[in-house]
Design a protein around this motif. Structure first.
Motif, PDB file in Angstrom:
ATOM      1  N   MET A  90       0.818  -1.207   0.000  1.00 11.48           N
ATOM      2  CA  MET A  90       0.000   0.000   0.000  1.00 11.48           C
ATOM      3  C   MET A  90       0.856   1.263   0.000  1.00 11.48           C
ATOM      4  SD  MET A  90      -3.093  -1.103  -0.147  1.00 11.48           S
ATOM      5  CE  MET A  90      -4.035   0.362   0.245  1.00 11.48           C
ATOM      6  N   TRP A  91       2.025   1.196   0.631  1.00 13.35           N
ATOM      7  CA  TRP A  91       2.908   2.361   0.702  1.00 13.35           C
ATOM      8  C   TRP A  91       3.691   2.553  -0.592  1.00 13.35           C
ATOM      9  CZ3 TRP A  91       6.854   3.129   5.325  1.00 13.35           C
ATOM     10  CH2 TRP A  91       7.625   4.276   5.092  1.00 13.35           C
ATOM     11  N   PHE A  92       4.371   1.520  -1.047  1.00 14.57           N
ATOM     12  CA  PHE A  92       5.341   1.678  -2.123  1.00 14.57           C
ATOM     13  C   PHE A  92       4.800   1.393  -3.520  1.00 14.57           C
ATOM     14  CE2 PHE A  92       7.886   0.609   1.686  1.00 14.57           C
ATOM     15  CZ  PHE A  92       8.677   1.756   1.743  1.00 14.57           C
ATOM     16  N   ILE A  93       3.705   0.641  -3.621  1.00 14.50           N
ATOM     17  CA  ILE A  93       3.222   0.246  -4.940  1.00 14.50           C
ATOM     18  C   ILE A  93       1.888   0.911  -5.276  1.00 14.50           C
ATOM     19  CG2 ILE A  93       2.496  -1.709  -6.375  1.00 14.50           C
ATOM     20  CD1 ILE A  93       4.471  -3.444  -4.856  1.00 14.50           C
ATOM     21  N   SER A  94       0.978   0.944  -4.317  1.00 12.04           N
ATOM     22  CA  SER A  94      -0.321   1.543  -4.611  1.00 12.04           C
ATOM     23  C   SER A  94      -0.199   3.064  -4.677  1.00 12.04           C
ATOM     24  CB  SER A  94      -1.344   1.149  -3.547  1.00 12.04           C
ATOM     25  OG  SER A  94      -1.242   1.981  -2.410  1.00 12.04           O
ATOM     26  N   GLU A  95      -1.257   3.693  -5.175  1.00  7.46           N
ATOM     27  CA  GLU A  95      -1.297   5.144  -5.287  1.00  7.46           C
ATOM     28  C   GLU A  95      -2.197   5.765  -4.215  1.00  7.46           C
ATOM     29  OE1 GLU A  95      -2.139   6.360  -9.286  1.00  7.46           O
ATOM     30  OE2 GLU A  95      -0.784   4.861 -10.144  1.00  7.46           O
ATOM     31  N   HIS A  96      -2.455   5.005  -3.148  1.00  8.43           N
ATOM     32  CA  HIS A  96      -3.229   5.526  -2.024  1.00  8.43           C
ATOM     33  C   HIS A  96      -2.298   6.363  -1.142  1.00  8.43           C
ATOM     34  CE1 HIS A  96      -6.886   3.200  -2.759  1.00  8.43           C
ATOM     35  NE2 HIS A  96      -6.127   2.147  -3.001  1.00  8.43           N
ATOM     36  N   ALA A  97      -2.316   7.660  -1.330  1.00  9.15           N
ATOM     37  CA  ALA A  97      -1.409   8.543  -0.580  1.00  9.15           C
ATOM     38  C   ALA A  97      -1.583   8.447   0.933  1.00  9.15           C
ATOM     39  CB  ALA A  97      -1.593   9.991  -1.049  1.00  9.15           C
ATOM     40  N   PRO A  98      -2.802   8.271   1.471  1.00 10.20           N
ATOM     41  CA  PRO A  98      -2.933   8.170   2.933  1.00 10.20           C
ATOM     42  C   PRO A  98      -2.236   6.954   3.536  1.00 10.20           C
ATOM     43  CG  PRO A  98      -5.049   8.712   1.934  1.00 10.20           C
ATOM     44  CD  PRO A  98      -4.123   8.347   0.818  1.00 10.20           C
ATOM     45  N   ALA A  99      -1.834   5.996   2.704  1.00  9.76           N
ATOM     46  CA  ALA A  99      -1.144   4.802   3.209  1.00  9.76           C
ATOM     47  C   ALA A  99       0.377   4.958   3.215  1.00  9.76           C
ATOM     48  CB  ALA A  99      -1.536   3.580   2.378  1.00  9.76           C
ATOM     49  N   ASP A 100       0.880   6.120   2.807  1.00 11.35           N
ATOM     50  CA  ASP A 100       2.329   6.336   2.760  1.00 11.35           C
ATOM     51  C   ASP A 100       2.892   6.565   4.165  1.00 11.35           C
ATOM     52  OD1 ASP A 100       2.087   6.129   0.065  1.00 11.35           O
ATOM     53  OD2 ASP A 100       2.283   8.277  -0.352  1.00 11.35           O
ATOM     54  N   PHE A 101       4.211   6.369   4.284  1.00 15.73           N
ATOM     55  CA  PHE A 101       4.957   6.667   5.519  1.00 15.73           C
ATOM     56  C   PHE A 101       4.281   6.026   6.739  1.00 15.73           C
ATOM     57  CE2 PHE A 101       5.539  10.218   2.550  1.00 15.73           C
ATOM     58  CZ  PHE A 101       6.911  10.124   2.347  1.00 15.73           C
ATOM     59  N   ASN A 102       4.008   4.738   6.611  1.00 11.77           N
ATOM     60  CA  ASN A 102       3.274   4.013   7.643  1.00 11.77           C
ATOM     61  C   ASN A 102       4.243   3.399   8.643  1.00 11.77           C
ATOM     62  OD1 ASN A 102       1.570   2.413   9.164  1.00 11.77           O
ATOM     63  ND2 ASN A 102       0.391   1.696   7.400  1.00 11.77           N
ATOM     64  N   LEU A 103       4.257   3.921   9.865  1.00 12.36           N
ATOM     65  CA  LEU A 103       5.181   3.434  10.890  1.00 12.36           C
ATOM     66  C   LEU A 103       4.850   2.029  11.363  1.00 12.36           C
ATOM     67  CD1 LEU A 103       5.664   6.650  13.076  1.00 12.36           C
ATOM     68  CD2 LEU A 103       7.031   5.836  11.147  1.00 12.36           C
ATOM     69  N   ASN A 104       3.671   1.534  11.066  1.00 16.05           N
ATOM     70  CA  ASN A 104       3.337   0.160  11.430  1.00 16.05           C
ATOM     71  C   ASN A 104       4.241  -0.851  10.732  1.00 16.05           C
ATOM     72  OD1 ASN A 104       1.098   0.507  13.249  1.00 16.05           O
ATOM     73  ND2 ASN A 104      -0.146   1.104  11.497  1.00 16.05           N
ATOM     74  N   LEU A 105       4.857  -0.425   9.649  1.00 14.75           N
ATOM     75  CA  LEU A 105       5.762  -1.327   8.927  1.00 14.75           C
ATOM     76  C   LEU A 105       6.969  -1.707   9.780  1.00 14.75           C
ATOM     77  CD1 LEU A 105       6.206  -2.735   6.191  1.00 14.75           C
ATOM     78  CD2 LEU A 105       7.488  -0.717   5.458  1.00 14.75           C
ATOM     79  N   LEU A 106       7.310  -0.902  10.764  1.00 13.80           N
ATOM     80  CA  LEU A 106       8.486  -1.184  11.589  1.00 13.80           C
ATOM     81  C   LEU A 106       8.302  -2.415  12.463  1.00 13.80           C
ATOM     82  CD1 LEU A 106       9.423   2.453  12.689  1.00 13.80           C
ATOM     83  CD2 LEU A 106      10.549   1.040  10.955  1.00 13.80           C
TER      84      LEU A 106
END
Length: 390
Positions: free
Chosen positions: A297-313
């Motif tokens: 959702m962050w790196f491939i999709s174009e959903h801007a609200p899903a960017d820079f998601n700290l849950n990935l850590l």
């Protein structure tokens, strides 16, 4: 010859366009343009309510509803396009009777706000709607926060009427994520999923203008807005369909309870290393799969609200590699280093829970806490008491 054909094509094109424009009827003085605000419905896509425009003209019998929130399930690769943020929505036009039957059958309330327009303003908006209903103009790239069924209507009113909007939304000083909460409190698993997917852009405070991405808040803004000459934007308001459906909580097992159950099971298994390793493969697999979804959702999709998601850590996809490829009974140096990082990240999340710039769902706390504990077990196993070593 080619130039002549090109010239004839453009002549025919502009002639047809002119015919289309000329065919737009003139509204009578008794015509009305209004906004319809619907309460949330039972389906997830309707959980946040809906906005549409209605045009009525008793002189000609016109009574149409303009709906910018339509999508087609038969679209090729529908789900892939939806996940990628490339799904096209469109403006559809139907009779008010169809609209009434659909929303009445779902038990959804609908409030109609009649706009306080003079004849020229009515005609201007009507012609814009007619132009946008054409097949070549009807489609647009949907964006949940910034370009949806509500914001399209807001933008029409802004561009055609330039009203003065209220300065103080209700409630004030809310982020995009916080504005969603009242609509998904009754579906905690959906709320947890949304909080997992949304990144830092969703935790920015919304402006009064941006509040209107939700139909209820746009209703409030229309109610308190005025036109440049001082006229109130809305001249009349009426509930035309009574609300019968009210969202109720679904399920008895919330994600928070499920998370704490997993945490307690994991703690109990600390004294049973062999069974614990099986449990941990299941546990870290869940986190790893969640991390793959977040990364997509962050790196491939174009959903801007899903960017820079700290849950990935804490849901890092590498969990899947280390939890299955490593000998957890005798972790090698690289595996130990990895789980030391897991421990440190989990510890930082728990210690700084209230100070993170991204709002975290409470259901994630037991998961992060357990991952930190097991990160310590597998990362510092040689210095732990023998009975809880991996």
């Amino acid at each position: 010859m080619k130039k002549l054909l090109t010239f004839l094509f453009f002549v025919l094109f502009f002639k047809q366009a002119a015919v289309s424009v000329n065919q737009i009827q003139s509204l009578s003085p008794d015509a009305r343009i209004s906004m319809l605000t619907a309460s949330p419905g039972p389906a997830l896509y309707s959980a946040f309510g809906h906005s549409a425009m209605r045009v009525t003209d008793p002189f000609t019998g016109l009574d149409e509803v303009y709906n910018f929130g339509t999508f087609d399930f038969d679209t090729p690769n529908f789900y892939i396009k939806f996940l990628q943020g490339r799904l096209l929505y469109k403006l559809t036009v139907g009779s008010f009777n169809q609209f009434f039957f659909e929303y009445h059958s779902e038990g959804r309330g609908v409030v109609e706000q009649v706009l306080n327009l003079n004849q020229e303003e009515k005609q201007r908006i009507f012609e814009f709607l007619q132009f946008n209903r054409l097949p070549e103009n009807a489609y647009y790239r949907y964006d949940f926060f910034f370009d949806n069924c509500a914001t399209r209507i807001r933008d029409i009113v802004q561009n055609k009427l330039t009203p003065v909007w209220p300065d103080d939304p209700t409630p004030p000083d809310m982020t995009f994520r916080q504005l969603l909460v009242p609509y998904i409190l009754h579906i905690p698993w959906i709320r947890a999923g949304i909080d997992l997917i949304l990144g830092l852009p969703s935790d920015r405070k919304a402006t009064p203008w941006e509040y209107m991405y939700l139909p209820d808040h746009m209703y409030y803004a229309f109610k308190h807005a005025s036109l440049p000459d001082g006229r109130p934007l809305v001249v009349d308001s009426e509930q035309i369909i009574e609300q019968v459906y009210f969202p109720t909580r679904t399920g008895f097992l919330s994600p928070g309870v499920a998370g704490w159950i997993l945490f307690v099971i994991g703690l109990f298994l600390l004294t049973k290393p062999r069974i614990a390793r099986i449990f941990d493969r299941f546990f870290f697999s869940i986190l790893g799969i969640a991390g793959i979804i977040i990364a997509f959702m962050w790196f491939i999709s174009e959903h801007a609200p899903a960017d820079f998601n700290l849950n990935l850590l804490w849901t890092f996809p590498a969990h899947l590699y280390f939890i299955f490829r490593s000998d957890l009974s005798k972790p090698k140096v690289l595996t130990q280093i990895y789980f030391v990082l897991v421990f440190l990240i989990g510890f930082c999340f728990v210690a700084g829970w209230l100070f993170f710039p991204q709002q975290l769902n409470a259901a994630f706390l037991p998961l992060i806490l357990y991952s930190a504990i097991k990160g310590g077990v597998y990362g510092f196993g040689r210095v732990l008491p023998k009975r809880i070593q991996p």
